[in-house]
Scaffold this motif. Structure first.
Motif, PDB file in Angstrom:
ATOM      1  N   VAL A   1      86.637  77.138  75.887  1.00 44.76           N
ATOM      2  CA  VAL A   1      87.103  77.526  77.230  1.00 44.76           C
ATOM      3  C   VAL A   1      86.588  76.524  78.264  1.00 44.76           C
ATOM      4  CG1 VAL A   1      87.113  79.326  78.993  1.00 44.76           C
ATOM      5  CG2 VAL A   1      87.226  79.958  76.577  1.00 44.76           C
ATOM      6  N   ALA A   2      85.338  76.098  78.116  1.00 45.16           N
ATOM      7  CA  ALA A   2      84.762  75.121  79.050  1.00 45.16           C
ATOM      8  C   ALA A   2      85.566  73.815  79.019  1.00 45.16           C
ATOM      9  CB  ALA A   2      83.300  74.857  78.707  1.00 45.16           C
ATOM     10  N   ASP A   3      85.886  73.340  77.836  1.00 48.12           N
ATOM     11  CA  ASP A   3      86.687  72.110  77.713  1.00 48.12           C
ATOM     12  C   ASP A   3      88.041  72.287  78.389  1.00 48.12           C
ATOM     13  OD1 ASP A   3      84.668  70.905  76.312  1.00 48.12           O
ATOM     14  OD2 ASP A   3      85.580  71.196  74.327  1.00 48.12           O
ATOM     15  N   PHE A   4      88.658  73.450  78.170  1.00 49.07           N
ATOM     16  CA  PHE A   4      89.973  73.740  78.744  1.00 49.07           C
ATOM     17  C   PHE A   4      89.923  73.707  80.273  1.00 49.07           C
ATOM     18  CE2 PHE A   4      93.036  77.141  80.128  1.00 49.07           C
ATOM     19  CZ  PHE A   4      94.207  76.456  79.803  1.00 49.07           C
ATOM     20  N   LEU A   5      88.798  74.169  80.838  1.00 53.74           N
ATOM     21  CA  LEU A   5      88.654  74.225  82.292  1.00 53.74           C
ATOM     22  C   LEU A   5      87.992  72.974  82.870  1.00 53.74           C
ATOM     23  CD1 LEU A   5      87.517  77.968  82.682  1.00 53.74           C
ATOM     24  CD2 LEU A   5      89.812  77.027  83.066  1.00 53.74           C
ATOM     25  N   GLY A   6      87.708  72.005  81.990  1.00 51.80           N
ATOM     26  CA  GLY A   6      87.099  70.759  82.464  1.00 51.80           C
ATOM     27  C   GLY A   6      85.648  70.910  82.864  1.00 51.80           C
ATOM     28  N   LYS A   7      84.914  71.797  82.180  1.00 52.47           N
ATOM     29  CA  LYS A   7      83.505  72.044  82.491  1.00 52.47           C
ATOM     30  C   LYS A   7      82.628  71.616  81.313  1.00 52.47           C
ATOM     31  CE  LYS A   7      84.511  74.202  86.387  1.00 52.47           C
ATOM     32  NZ  LYS A   7      84.068  73.743  87.724  1.00 52.47           N
ATOM     33  N   LYS A   8      81.388  71.235  81.632  1.00 50.76           N
ATOM     34  CA  LYS A   8      80.439  70.847  80.592  1.00 50.76           C
ATOM     35  C   LYS A   8      79.216  71.748  80.683  1.00 50.76           C
ATOM     36  CE  LYS A   8      82.177  66.942  78.746  1.00 50.76           C
ATOM     37  NZ  LYS A   8      83.477  67.532  78.417  1.00 50.76           N
ATOM     38  N   LEU A   9      78.736  72.207  79.519  1.00 49.47           N
ATOM     39  CA  LEU A   9      77.547  73.051  79.474  1.00 49.47           C
ATOM     40  C   LEU A   9      76.496  72.435  78.554  1.00 49.47           C
ATOM     41  CD1 LEU A   9      78.895  76.710  79.031  1.00 49.47           C
ATOM     42  CD2 LEU A   9      78.438  75.496  81.143  1.00 49.47           C
ATOM     43  N   ASP A  10      75.222  72.543  78.959  1.00 52.87           N
ATOM     44  CA  ASP A  10      74.172  72.127  78.031  1.00 52.87           C
ATOM     45  C   ASP A  10      73.762  73.341  77.180  1.00 52.87           C
ATOM     46  OD1 ASP A  10      72.345  73.719  79.511  1.00 52.87           O
ATOM     47  OD2 ASP A  10      71.749  72.037  80.772  1.00 52.87           O
ATOM     48  N   ASP A  11      72.859  73.129  76.266  1.00 54.63           N
ATOM     49  CA  ASP A  11      72.487  74.191  75.319  1.00 54.63           C
ATOM     50  C   ASP A  11      71.893  75.408  76.028  1.00 54.63           C
ATOM     51  OD1 ASP A  11      73.359  72.599  73.303  1.00 54.63           O
ATOM     52  OD2 ASP A  11      71.374  71.991  72.584  1.00 54.63           O
ATOM     53  N   ALA A  12      71.061  75.146  77.047  1.00 52.50           N
ATOM     54  CA  ALA A  12      70.422  76.261  77.759  1.00 52.50           C
ATOM     55  C   ALA A  12      71.461  77.081  78.514  1.00 52.50           C
ATOM     56  CB  ALA A  12      69.367  75.720  78.726  1.00 52.50           C
ATOM     57  N   GLN A  13      72.422  76.408  79.142  1.00 49.07           N
ATOM     58  CA  GLN A  13      73.481  77.124  79.863  1.00 49.07           C
ATOM     59  C   GLN A  13      74.345  77.939  78.902  1.00 49.07           C
ATOM     60  OE1 GLN A  13      75.066  73.554  81.683  1.00 49.07           O
ATOM     61  NE2 GLN A  13      74.485  74.262  83.736  1.00 49.07           N
ATOM     62  N   THR A  14      74.622  77.362  77.737  1.00 49.79           N
ATOM     63  CA  THR A  14      75.421  78.068  76.730  1.00 49.79           C
ATOM     64  C   THR A  14      74.691  79.314  76.247  1.00 49.79           C
ATOM     65  OG1 THR A  14      76.395  75.970  75.999  1.00 49.79           O
ATOM     66  CG2 THR A  14      76.607  77.848  74.507  1.00 49.79           C
TER      67      THR A  14
END
Length: 351
Positions: free
Chosen positions: A263-276
């Motif tokens: 979903v993040a990729d689809f919305l153009g967002k990047k998450l690190d491990d802690a955020q995930t």
């Protein structure tokens, strides 16, 4: 968009049959079948109240910042809405916990689920369900819920988050040319179980039957926005569109971090491990059950929810096995096989 550019509404409303009305009404506290119609060539079941805004929905002016979350109901919509909203809103947990999900998303066809014929019956049920019943407040809420979302969306600032259980064919025909959409699908047997409890929870239809009787309505295309498989297949056919992300509830349930990244990729967002990890924790079924912003508990204080049901239930896959007898299981397996035989759509295994 001016009215002169509006497309004529292409679908006809037609009455359900007398035989279907008899089947439906014997399972409800009021003549609910009088509220229903079939719409378009696939015969989707809608409440007749849908007529008052169907053309406006079909011609809804769209923005490139619009994000739709769509599904057949009880397929994991609320879970997906919260996930999508948080990713699109840069993980604003403070707002997510403070502002109810119903206020963060416009529910496109909510207005049609407020029954005219059964309103007195529903209000009577609610009055018996709460100590501090206020009819004036209740009528204000019903009036708000019955206001077409197209009117609300006209004054909603961007980005607009839109929830709908309408099939693709009843949404604006070029929706994917402009807006993004996440569609979530789920094994129809689990959908039926969840939908049964949801119907008992909200009491709007006055349903009084058993789960087995509810399953026959679902299987027989006599519940809101059935036929189920036509609904899912319409979205499945669009799954390769760059503005469509098609998800399975079973995949979210099995590997939530992987689903979050899709979903993040689809919305153009990047998450690190802690955020995930933090998002997984927020979306865990245990925390979701306690989250007042997503579980409609504000309606419970008003007496609008049945006391022995909850909006967020077990959130598990394969739970249908606790409800289906052998005959129902065989009927469901044949139904699924018949409907999938000419498509490559397959639901993930829940064994």
């Amino acid at each position: 968009m001016g009215d002169e550019n509006n497309l004529p509404y292409p679908f006809e409303f037609r009455d359900i049959t007398d035989e279907e009305k008899l089947v439906i009404d014997k399972l409800h506290d009021f003549p609910y079948a009088s509220e229903l119609a079939r719409l378009g060539p696939k015969g989707y079941i809608v409440n007749k109240a849908f007529k008052k805004d169907a053309a406006n929905i079909y011609n809804l002016p769209l923005k490139s910042s619009d994000i739709f979350v769509t599904s057949y109901q009880r397929s994991g919509t609320t879970w997906t809405q919260e996930l999508v909203w948080l990713l699109a809103s840069d993980l604003d947990y403070e707002k997510a916990l403070a502002v109810p999900l119903v206020d963060r998303y416009s529910f496109l066809e909510m207005f049609m689920f407020v029954p005219d014929a059964g309103l007195d019956s529903f209000i009577n049920t609610v009055s018996q369900n709460t100590e501090n019943f206020n009819k004036e407040t209740m009528l204000q809420i019903v009036n708000f819920l019955g206001t077409p979302a197209s009117r609300k969306l006209a004054i909603t600032p961007s980005p607009r988050f839109i929830k709908s259980h309408l099939p693709m064919s009843l949404l604006p025909p070029k929706v994917l040319d402009t807006a993004k959409m996440v569609y979530i699908a789920r094994d129809p047997r689990d959908v039926a179980v969840s939908f049964y409890h949801h119907t008992r929870l909200f009491m709007l239809t006055g349903f009084k039957g058993t789960f087995k009787e509810f399953w026959q309505l679902f299987h027989g295309d006599l519940l809101a926005l059935t036929p189920y498989f036509e609904h899912v297949k319409e979205a499945w056919e669009k799954r390769h569109d760059p503005n469509m992300l098609f998800l399975f509830y079973e995949d979210l349930s099995k590997d939530l971090p992987a689903a979050i990244h899709r979903v993040a990729d689809f919305l153009g967002k990047k998450l690190d491990d802690a955020q995930t990890a933090a998002l997984c924790d927020h979306l865990s079924i245990e925390n979701f059950k306690k989250n007042k912003a997503v579980n409609f508990e504000e309606f419970r204080a008003l007496g609008m929810l049945a006391k022995d049901e909850a909006f967020v239930r077990k959130g598990k896959t394969g739970g249908w096995r606790d409800y289906f007898d052998e005959k129902m299981t065989q009927q469901a397996e044949k139904w699924i096989a018949d409907n999938l035989k000419d498509t490559d759509l397959r639901f993930p295994s829940t064994n």
